[in-house]
Write an enzyme that holds these catalytic residues in place. Structure first.
Site, PDB file in Angstrom:
ATOM      1  N   CYS A  96       0.797  -1.234   0.000  1.00 46.37           N
ATOM      2  CA  CYS A  96       0.000   0.000   0.000  1.00 46.37           C
ATOM      3  C   CYS A  96       0.830   1.285   0.000  1.00 46.37           C
ATOM      4  O   CYS A  96       0.577   2.199  -0.781  1.00 46.37           O
ATOM      5  CB  CYS A  96      -0.951  -0.015   1.188  1.00 46.37           C
ATOM      6  SG  CYS A  96      -0.148  -0.381   2.749  1.00 46.37           S
ATOM      7  N   HIS A 110      -3.116   6.307   4.793  1.00 46.48           N
ATOM      8  CA  HIS A 110      -1.708   6.490   5.172  1.00 46.48           C
ATOM      9  C   HIS A 110      -1.206   7.852   4.684  1.00 46.48           C
ATOM     10  O   HIS A 110      -1.712   8.394   3.699  1.00 46.48           O
ATOM     11  CB  HIS A 110      -0.824   5.435   4.501  1.00 46.48           C
ATOM     12  CG  HIS A 110      -1.055   4.025   4.961  1.00 46.48           C
ATOM     13  ND1 HIS A 110      -1.786   3.690   6.070  1.00 46.48           N
ATOM     14  CD2 HIS A 110      -0.610   2.850   4.437  1.00 46.48           C
ATOM     15  CE1 HIS A 110      -1.786   2.368   6.214  1.00 46.48           C
ATOM     16  NE2 HIS A 110      -1.086   1.839   5.232  1.00 46.48           N
TER      17      HIS A 110
END
Ligand code: A2P
Length: 347
Positions: A130, A243
């Site tokens: 990711c 994130h």
């Protein structure tokens, strides 16, 4: 006649699996049938899809019969076990785990960066880590203008990266701490609520954790550039979802900040988010649920005339995982790289 495809989601009940389901629903993927697979624990559950409830089946020997495309997000060992069987049964697998990412036979694809890599697939296409996907979407367009020589990245990774159970655990920890109780830890080694800690993946003998080395090795593979220097520090922060990353990019010569902004304002998959007057830049809360990687705070590095700094936030479950996998599936369909067993589709 337009083609349509039989799809299976392996890991359908997880955080990424649930997002895969909602993306297939909203992106009008040419789907003739959907199969939901998970562990024995979930057999008998149902999940909503296009106004119906679809039963979840425990994955087994015949799960992939007549399936054209598998979107797998059930962990590395589950992929190692089932992806070869799915390929043997004639399906193409887009695998979200780390099991095959560095396998030289397996393309590792970010559609905005290296879509052509998918052309040489042999049944499995890997979806990158990711934090790597988010960084690659932002850095690649700049790398096209002037070669990036070195990347120094620090990540601020949310609980969602560790799955649905970890997100619940952090909420429970917050409640416990506010009630003056000791927080429980199961999914994470330490309390994440009101805390942070360096990423909890295994460390190598140089002191880098696995997550950091994924960013290094996967970026080199995706960019097709084994010379690019990369160092990463990955940190878990008490954010529920999405994130963030602070990135320093070094070039052979100065890179104009205004040109970097111009490039990123037009780059596929990027949203430039900057209001310097208001001190307003990408935030995980605003990137949550969004497809684009939010990039901003682009500035000259005062310590190096050949370097610039930038900051990004991106939804780890969406572009960092499920959306990237669905985009890979879409490009496989566009490039005729999946053999459909069904041909008729109702539009
Ligand atoms: P289950 O819900 O039945 O455990 P997350 O990343 O959010 O933790 O989700 C992991 C996903 O992978 C879930 O759908 C989970 O199913 C599935 N999964 C985990 N282990 C297995 C396994 N051994 N076989 C099949 N699916 C698995």
């Amino acid at each position: 006649m337009p083609k349509s495809y039989k799809i299976a989601i392996l890991g359908a009940t997880g955080a990424v699996g649930t997002e895969l389901l909602s993306l297939l629903e909203t992106r009008a993927f040419p789907l003739s049938e959907l199969k939901l697979l998970a562990s024995e624990r979930s057999a008998g559950k149902t999940l909503p899809f296009r106004g119906q409830r679809i039963p979840v089946e425990a994955v087994g020997e015949h799960s992939f019969d007549n399936v054209d495309l598998v979107l797998a997000s059930a962990g590395g060992s589950t992929s190692k076990c089932w992806a070869p069987k799915a390929v043997e049964a004639g399906a193409v697998v887009v695998d979200n785990s780390s099991a095959y990412r560095m396998d030289p036979q397996v393309p590792l694809v970010v559609p905005e960066v290296n879509p052509e890599a998918a052309d040489r697939h042999q049944g499995i296409i890997a979806n990158p880590n990711c934090t790597t996907i988010l960084m690659n979407v932002a850095v690649w367009p700049l790398h096209q203008e002037q070669t990036v020589q070195r990347i120094v990245v620090s990540t601020y990774q949310s609980a969602s990266g560790a799955g649905a159970r970890a997100m619940e655990e952090m909420k429970e920890q917050a409640k416990a701490i506010l009630a003056g109780q000791t927080p429980k830890t199961e999914a994470f080694p330490y309390p994440l609520a009101f805390n942070l800690f360096p990423h909890n993946s295994p460390l190598d003998d140089r002191g880098y954790c696995q997550e950091e080395m994924k960013m290094v090795n996967e970026t080199r593979k995706i960019f097709g550039d084994s010379d690019i220097k990369i160092t990463a520090t990955c940190v878990r922060v008490p954010v529920l979802r999405a994130h963030s990353e602070a990135i320093n990019l070094e070039f052979a010569a100065p890179f104009s900040v205004s040109r970097a902004k111009e490039i990123l304002s037009e780059a596929a998959g990027v949203k430039l988010v900057e209001d310097w007057q208001a001190n307003y830049f990408p935030m995980p809360m605003e990137a949550t649920g969004r497809d684009e990687v939010f990039v901003g705070r682009i500035r000259q590095d005062i310590s190096n005339p050949n370097a610039i700094e930038l900051w990004l936030s991106g939804d780890q479950i969406r572009k960092g995982a499920a959306l990237n996998a669905v985009q890979i599936a879409e490009l496989l369909v566009d490039r005729n790289l999946v053999r459909p067993t069904a041909v008729a589709v109702s539009t």
